[in-house]
Structures are given as C-alpha cells and as structure tokens.
Design a protein around this motif. Structure first.
Motif, PDB file in Angstrom:
ATOM      1  N   LYS A  53      11.374   8.152  -0.419  1.00 32.35           N
ATOM      2  CA  LYS A  53      10.187   7.550   0.201  1.00 32.35           C
ATOM      3  C   LYS A  53      10.496   7.072   1.619  1.00 32.35           C
ATOM      4  O   LYS A  53      11.353   6.243   1.847  1.00 32.35           O
ATOM      5  N   ARG A 112       3.504  -5.947   0.704  1.00 31.57           N
ATOM      6  CA  ARG A 112       2.962  -5.483  -0.575  1.00 31.57           C
ATOM      7  C   ARG A 112       2.826  -3.978  -0.605  1.00 31.57           C
ATOM      8  O   ARG A 112       2.432  -3.358   0.381  1.00 31.57           O
ATOM      9  N   GLY A 113       3.102  -3.407  -1.788  1.00 31.25           N
ATOM     10  CA  GLY A 113       2.760  -2.012  -2.047  1.00 31.25           C
ATOM     11  C   GLY A 113       1.536  -1.984  -2.936  1.00 31.25           C
ATOM     12  O   GLY A 113       0.824  -2.976  -3.071  1.00 31.25           O
ATOM     13  N   ARG A 114       1.324  -0.847  -3.583  1.00 34.95           N
ATOM     14  CA  ARG A 114       0.191  -0.768  -4.501  1.00 34.95           C
ATOM     15  C   ARG A 114       0.476  -1.591  -5.747  1.00 34.95           C
ATOM     16  O   ARG A 114       1.628  -1.821  -6.108  1.00 34.95           O
ATOM     17  N   GLN A 120       8.178  -8.933   7.335  1.00 34.42           N
ATOM     18  CA  GLN A 120       7.166  -9.510   6.449  1.00 34.42           C
ATOM     19  C   GLN A 120       7.884 -10.260   5.327  1.00 34.42           C
ATOM     20  O   GLN A 120       8.837  -9.745   4.737  1.00 34.42           O
ATOM     21  N   SER A 150       2.224 -10.827   5.396  1.00 36.73           N
ATOM     22  CA  SER A 150       1.910  -9.404   5.295  1.00 36.73           C
ATOM     23  C   SER A 150       0.886  -9.092   6.384  1.00 36.73           C
ATOM     24  O   SER A 150      -0.098  -9.825   6.540  1.00 36.73           O
TER      25      SER A 150
HETATM   26  C1  BTN Z   1       2.963   1.746  -0.982  1.00 40.96           C
HETATM   27  O1  BTN Z   1       3.631   2.779  -0.858  1.00 40.96           O
HETATM   28  O2  BTN Z   1       2.798   1.200  -2.068  1.00 40.96           O
HETATM   29  C2  BTN Z   1       2.289   1.168   0.215  1.00 40.96           C
HETATM   30  C3  BTN Z   1       3.208   0.320   1.033  1.00 40.96           C
HETATM   31  C4  BTN Z   1       2.494  -0.263   2.245  1.00 40.96           C
HETATM   32  C5  BTN Z   1       3.376  -1.169   3.055  1.00 40.96           C
HETATM   33  C6  BTN Z   1       2.685  -1.650   4.300  1.00 40.96           C
HETATM   34  S1  BTN Z   1       3.790  -2.494   5.418  1.00 40.96           S
HETATM   35  C7  BTN Z   1       2.408  -3.011   6.387  1.00 40.96           C
HETATM   36  C8  BTN Z   1       1.330  -3.422   5.395  1.00 40.96           C
HETATM   37  N1  BTN Z   1       1.515  -4.790   4.962  1.00 40.96           N
HETATM   38  C9  BTN Z   1       1.798  -4.871   3.662  1.00 40.96           C
HETATM   39  O3  BTN Z   1       2.007  -5.931   3.047  1.00 40.96           O
HETATM   40  N2  BTN Z   1       1.814  -3.645   3.111  1.00 40.96           N
HETATM   41  C10 BTN Z   1       1.532  -2.618   4.088  1.00 40.96           C
END
Ligand code: BTN
Ligand code: ATP
Length: 246
Positions: free
Chosen positions: A107, A40-42, A36, A13
């Motif tokens: 989204k 990760r998201g939230r 990746q 990530s």
């Molecule tokens: C969301 O909408 O929950 C947020 C998503 C964020 C994704 C980006 S991709 C680059 C960075 N690296 C990650 O692992 N997550 C963020």
C-alpha cells in the motif's frame, strides 16, 4: 485557481479539521499537515502519520446534486492520484478497488471519502489522501499489511514533496470539477487502465459470505464487476465489502 490551502505542523486529522469547518469554508479548501496525531483510514482504522516525508492532504468539495450523484468518487480520486504521480515521473502504481493505491502489492497511498448533507440536495465531501513518500523503517512493522513509499518505487530519490503536492492539488482541483459535471463516467476508462484487480482471482468478503471470483473491471457507477466460478457476472458495490487477491 485554488481556494484556500492551509498547512499545519501537526493536527489530529486533516479530514477532521475540514469536517469541523464545513459551514464556513469555501469550495475546494485544502488542508495539509506535516503529521497527524489521529490519522484515520476506512472503518475507523488508524492511518499511521509520522512527521518527516509523507503527505497528508484533505480537500473539501461541495456538490449540489447530493450523495446520489457521487458514486465512484473515491475511484475517480484514485485516477487523479495516478495522474499526479505520472506528472512527477512515477508510473508503476495501480489501483485496488475501491480506495487503495498499490505498488508491487504494497500500500502506497490511501483515499478516504466522507460525505455529509443531503442525498439529493446540497452535500459536501471531505476527501482525504495519504501518500507515503519516505517511510520511517519502524512503520512497516506497525502497519499490519505490506506498505511502501515513493522512495522505494523510484529506487532512489523520491520526487520532492512540494512538487508532488502541487501536482496533486492541481489534479484534484481540475478533476473534482470534471467529476461534478460528468461523474465517474469521465474517469472509467482511465480507472480500468490502472485496475490491478482486472483478471485477478479475488476473494470477496461481504455480509452474505465469502466467494472467489475474477475481477472484470468496474461499471459506469464505479461498482466492481466480477465473474463468479459459476460463470455469472455480478457487481459488488457495498462499502462493506473487502476484496483480497486470493
Ligand atoms: C485508507 O486507505 O483507509 C484511507 C487512508 C486515508 C488517509 C488520509 S491522510 C489525510 C486524511 N486525514 C486522515 O485522517 N485520513 C486521510
Ligand atoms: P480494505 O480493503 O478492507 O479497505 P485496508 O487494509 O485497505 O482494507 P483501510 O481501512 O482502507 O484498510 O486502510 C487502513 C489500513 O491501512 C490500516 O489498517 C493499515 O493496515 C494501513 N495503513 C496505516 N497507515 C498506513 C500508511 N501510512 N501507509 C500505508 N498503509 C497504512
């Protein structure tokens, strides 16, 4: 000018990579990856991150004034993303509080802000941005919610990824400096101009329960303002809140 900008072929990530290197990196270090393996998201949710035509970018920004000064940061980053899209001719997307960029209810991009350090002393924000430029077909089924990409938004050739990435790096570089000086107040009007929840009937789900209310913009700290059915205007600022259009 820009500090470090590092491009990887594959990484777990981009945000994890910056987080590991916070002690040794200069301010405004950028990491971009072609794919990746653990995006990760939230709340630990996955961000689907196949190779090909999407953008996975994170930036490290230090703030001397601590977390206390950072309310509204993810909303301000949303404004920076909208500006970067505008620069490559894309004007239809809008912002869904607190951290999504949507186009036609799907989204298009997500923002993840992770903080470490002190509440009222030096701290660091790792800001991750995922932007779908051209999604492989199978991703739609795997996302669990409607998702879209810049190719669909333009209805043809999406903007070149490098061109969009450089517009975004420039907006983040300037925008994060502005945020450091003036906070969310410098972005509030532009946020509200792009606020997709304004005037919409919303289902608010927070630890106390669930209720329906109408979006009324955001306050100067970036908290969501809603009007409940009983007429009361309340602000919603917990990270534990989910908002759905009802
Ligand atoms: C969301 O909408 O929950 C947020 C998503 C964020 C994704 C980006 S991709 C680059 C960075 N690296 C990650 O692992 N997550 C963020
Ligand atoms: P909330 O409003 O509660 O934050 P959310 O659905 O926006 O809900 P996030 O954690 O912000 O949830 O974002 C992660 C979600 O984004 C995943 O659960 C998935 O549905 C979706 N997602 C994953 N990968 C992508 C992608 N490449 N493009 C668009 N959406 C994606």
């Amino acid at each position: 000018g820009v500090g470090m900008l590092e491009v990887h072929w594959e990484i777990d990530s981009t945000s994890s990579e910056l987080a590991r290197r916070i002690p040794v990196l200069d301010d405004l270090a950028f990491v971009i990856s072609e794919s990746q393996s653990a995006g990760r998201g939230r709340r630990g949710r996955p961000w689907l991150s196949p190779p090909g035509m999407n953008l996975y970018l994170s930036v490290l920004k230090r703030f001397d004034a601590g977390f206390a000064s950072l309310s509204g940061l993810s909303l301000a980053v949303g404004v920076m993303l909208i500006r970067a899209m505008g620069e490559v001719g894309i004007r239809t997307p809008g912002l869904k509080w607190p951290n999504d960029v949507l186009a036609g209810n799907a989204k298009l991009a997500g923002i993840l802000v992770e903080l470490s350090g002190e509440y009222s002393g030096p701290c660091a924000a790792v800001i991750g941005v995922g932007v779908n430029i051209r999604l492989p077909d199978d991703l739609h089924e795997r996302a669990g919610q409607p998702i879209t990409d810049l190719a669909s938004v333009t209805g043809g050739e999406p903007p070149g990824r490098n061109r969009f990435a450089s517009a975004l790096v420039a907006e983040l570089t300037e925008g994060l400096r502005t945020f450091e000086r003036h906070g969310f107040a410098a972005f509030a009007d532009e946020y509200v101009a792009n606020d997709l929840l304004r005037g919409e009937s919303l289902r608010i789900i927070d630890p106390r329960g669930e209720y329906i209310a109408v979006g009324e913009g955001v306050d100067e700290r970036g908290a969501l303002r809603v009007r409940r059915a009983d007429g009361e205007l309340v602000t919603v600022d917990s990270a534990e809140v989910s908002v759905r259009r009802s």
